[in-house]
Design an enzyme around this catalytic site. Structure first.
Site, PDB file in Angstrom:
ATOM      1  N   ALA A  66       0.878  -1.170   0.000  1.00 38.28           N
ATOM      2  CA  ALA A  66       0.000   0.000   0.000  1.00 38.28           C
ATOM      3  C   ALA A  66       0.912   1.216   0.000  1.00 38.28           C
ATOM      4  CB  ALA A  66      -0.879  -0.013   1.236  1.00 38.28           C
ATOM      5  N   GLY A 112       0.326  -4.863   0.941  1.00 42.61           N
ATOM      6  CA  GLY A 112      -0.864  -4.881   0.086  1.00 42.61           C
ATOM      7  C   GLY A 112      -0.641  -5.587  -1.241  1.00 42.61           C
ATOM      8  N   GLU A 115      -1.065  -9.161  -0.448  1.00 41.61           N
ATOM      9  CA  GLU A 115      -2.502  -9.330  -0.171  1.00 41.61           C
ATOM     10  C   GLU A 115      -3.312  -9.351  -1.471  1.00 41.61           C
ATOM     11  OE1 GLU A 115      -2.337  -6.092   2.724  1.00 41.61           O
ATOM     12  OE2 GLU A 115      -3.317  -7.427   4.155  1.00 41.61           O
ATOM     13  N   GLU A 135       4.287  -5.252   7.443  1.00 41.61           N
ATOM     14  CA  GLU A 135       3.566  -4.160   8.116  1.00 41.61           C
ATOM     15  C   GLU A 135       4.014  -3.900   9.544  1.00 41.61           C
ATOM     16  OE1 GLU A 135       2.210  -6.320   6.052  1.00 41.61           O
ATOM     17  OE2 GLU A 135       0.754  -5.307   4.767  1.00 41.61           O
TER      18      GLU A 135
HETATM   19  N1  COA Z   1       4.633   2.999  -0.731  1.00 43.20           N
HETATM   20  C1  COA Z   1       5.047   4.145  -1.314  1.00 43.20           C
HETATM   21  N2  COA Z   1       6.161   4.232  -2.050  1.00 43.20           N
HETATM   22  C2  COA Z   1       6.888   3.118  -2.192  1.00 43.20           C
HETATM   23  C3  COA Z   1       6.524   1.889  -1.605  1.00 43.20           C
HETATM   24  C4  COA Z   1       5.333   1.870  -0.858  1.00 43.20           C
HETATM   25  N3  COA Z   1       4.883   0.754  -0.286  1.00 43.20           N
HETATM   26  N4  COA Z   1       7.460   0.966  -1.919  1.00 43.20           N
HETATM   27  C5  COA Z   1       8.373   1.604  -2.659  1.00 43.20           C
HETATM   28  N5  COA Z   1       8.045   2.890  -2.829  1.00 43.20           N
HETATM   29  C6  COA Z   1       8.778   3.921  -3.586  1.00 43.20           C
HETATM   30  C7  COA Z   1       9.979   4.420  -2.824  1.00 43.20           C
HETATM   31  O1  COA Z   1       9.606   5.390  -1.869  1.00 43.20           O
HETATM   32  C8  COA Z   1      10.808   4.974  -3.948  1.00 43.20           C
HETATM   33  O2  COA Z   1      10.283   6.210  -4.335  1.00 43.20           O
HETATM   34  P1  COA Z   1      11.270   7.484  -4.597  1.00 43.20           P
HETATM   35  O3  COA Z   1      12.165   7.032  -5.710  1.00 43.20           O
HETATM   36  O4  COA Z   1      10.324   8.572  -4.991  1.00 43.20           O
HETATM   37  O5  COA Z   1      11.993   7.710  -3.317  1.00 43.20           O
HETATM   38  C9  COA Z   1      10.541   3.998  -5.093  1.00 43.20           C
HETATM   39  O6  COA Z   1       9.307   3.367  -4.768  1.00 43.20           O
HETATM   40  C10 COA Z   1      11.619   2.942  -5.267  1.00 43.20           C
HETATM   41  O7  COA Z   1      11.779   2.259  -4.030  1.00 43.20           O
HETATM   42  P2  COA Z   1      13.197   2.078  -3.279  1.00 43.20           P
HETATM   43  O8  COA Z   1      12.915   1.880  -1.829  1.00 43.20           O
HETATM   44  O9  COA Z   1      14.103   3.179  -3.670  1.00 43.20           O
HETATM   45  O10 COA Z   1      13.693   0.727  -3.945  1.00 43.20           O
HETATM   46  P3  COA Z   1      14.710  -0.339  -3.303  1.00 43.20           P
HETATM   47  O11 COA Z   1      15.060  -1.265  -4.402  1.00 43.20           O
HETATM   48  O12 COA Z   1      15.797   0.356  -2.566  1.00 43.20           O
HETATM   49  O13 COA Z   1      13.828  -1.153  -2.221  1.00 43.20           O
HETATM   50  C11 COA Z   1      11.867  -2.280  -1.381  1.00 43.20           C
HETATM   51  C12 COA Z   1      12.753  -1.951  -2.611  1.00 43.20           C
HETATM   52  C13 COA Z   1      10.625  -2.984  -1.906  1.00 43.20           C
HETATM   53  C14 COA Z   1      12.629  -3.219  -0.446  1.00 43.20           C
HETATM   54  C15 COA Z   1      11.499  -0.985  -0.632  1.00 43.20           C
HETATM   55  O14 COA Z   1      10.958  -0.063  -1.588  1.00 43.20           O
HETATM   56  C16 COA Z   1      10.476  -1.149   0.463  1.00 43.20           C
HETATM   57  O15 COA Z   1      10.815  -1.650   1.537  1.00 43.20           O
HETATM   58  N6  COA Z   1       9.209  -0.695   0.238  1.00 43.20           N
HETATM   59  C17 COA Z   1       8.204  -0.712   1.223  1.00 43.20           C
HETATM   60  C18 COA Z   1       7.661  -2.114   1.415  1.00 43.20           C
HETATM   61  C19 COA Z   1       6.605  -2.143   2.495  1.00 43.20           C
HETATM   62  O16 COA Z   1       6.849  -1.955   3.663  1.00 43.20           O
HETATM   63  N7  COA Z   1       5.376  -2.435   2.049  1.00 43.20           N
HETATM   64  C20 COA Z   1       4.277  -2.594   2.938  1.00 43.20           C
HETATM   65  C21 COA Z   1       3.449  -1.363   2.980  1.00 43.20           C
HETATM   66  S1  COA Z   1       2.070  -1.608   4.034  1.00 43.20           S
END
Ligand code: COA
Length: 260
Positions: A66, A112, A115, A135
């Site tokens: 999400a 999400g 999910e 989460e």
């Molecule tokens: N919500 C909003 N933005 C998200 C996102 C999310 N769940 N997941 C990734 N993004 C965005 C990042 O903020 C980044 O945006 P930016 O370039 O404007 O800063 C872009 O997507 C790329 O992500 P980044 O984190 O730079 O890539 P990465 O390869 O370093 O890491 C992940 C990949 C998936 C490990 C990492 O993005 C992450 O942990 N995301 C969140 C996962 C999460 O907790 N999801 C559950 C949400 S309830």
């Protein structure tokens, strides 16, 4: 219909819905959730669509969760509303759709995103996929059905561990857990999904819709799945698909199901 956050195409009776926010790793913001509902609804009522595939654009992510930016300042009430509306609008809607839905998990499927994949009727993954419900690392719990569907798919102990550790499992582990049915290379993921879809399309869509209802009944509180099965089994006998399926078998020919 034109979507801002989705690509939708229908070829050979398969509608592929691709979440298209690659720079945000296809994170599900409110607008995308609304568009997904419309796209699924439209595909389900489209006579040309027999199977729906859901996937993410780019090579990195199915859906990274999400949109954290959107809910970071939410109150208790807003949090409850987010989960309730999301579940009704999209996740339960997909799980109960009459048209088969296959998730092609092409990279990160987190929060999400996982999910969403779990709301699909089944999942296949590319070998670079990573799945998890992180989460609790954000101080919240899964709210789009994750605490219910993950234990249904992988068992209580594994779900507890995945949710408590907020860790990710790779495609091979997901296969071992039964979270995904198949693992392919990323290049072959969609064509493999289409091969399964072709097999599904040979069968009666009316009977498939009944089977989805009966299988889902196994996971519904206060519903006796065996009773649902009896009802759905009986209702099949009144359908043109049943007449065609049995006649074709007895006449030693391929069935051409009318779908009613
Ligand atoms: N919500 C909003 N933005 C998200 C996102 C999310 N769940 N997941 C990734 N993004 C965005 C990042 O903020 C980044 O945006 P930016 O370039 O404007 O800063 C872009 O997507 C790329 O992500 P980044 O984190 O730079 O890539 P990465 O390869 O370093 O890491 C992940 C990949 C998936 C490990 C990492 O993005 C992450 O942990 N995301 C969140 C996962 C999460 O907790 N999801 C559950 C949400 S309830």
């Amino acid at each position: 219909m034109i979507f801002e956050n989705l690509l939708v195409k229908t070829t050979n009776n398969i509608t592929t819905i691709t979440i298209n926010r690659p720079t945000k790793l296809n994170a599900l913001n409110r607008a995308t959730i609304k568009e997904l509902r419309s796209a699924f609804e439209q595909a389900d009522t489209d006579k040309n669509t027999k199977v729906i595939l859901i996937t993410g654009s780019g090579e990195k992510a199915f859906v990274a969760g999400a949109d954290i930016q959107e809910f970071a300042n939410f109150s208790t009430e807003e949090g409850s509303k987010l989960a309730a509306e999301g579940q009704t609008l999209l996740f339960d809607f997909i799980a109960n759709l009459s048209t088969p839905v296959i998730a092609a998990v092409n990279g990160f499927a987190l929060g999400g995103g996982l999910e969403l994949a779990m709301a699909a009727h089944f999942r296949i993954a590319s070998d670079n996929a990573k799945m998890g419900l992180p989460e609790v690392s954000l101080g919240v719990i899964p709210g789009y059905g994750g605490t219910q569907r993950l234990p249904q798919l992988v068992g209580k102990g594994r779900a507890m561990e995945m949710i408590m550790t907020a860790g990710m499992i790779d495609a091979q582990k997901a296969l071992e857990y039964g979270l995904v049915n198949h693992v392919t290379s990323q290049e072959e993921l969609l064509s493999f999904a289409e091969t399964i879809a072709q097999k599904i399309m040979k069968n009666s869509p009316v009977a498939i819709a009944s089977a989805i209802k009966a299988i889902n009944a196994n996971f519904e509180d206060s519903v006796n799945g065996f009773h649902t099965e009896i009802k759905e089994f009986g209702s099949c006998f009144g359908t043109a698909d049943f007449k065609e399926g049995t006649s074709a078998f007895l006449e030693k020919r391929k069935a051409a199901f009318p779908g009613v």
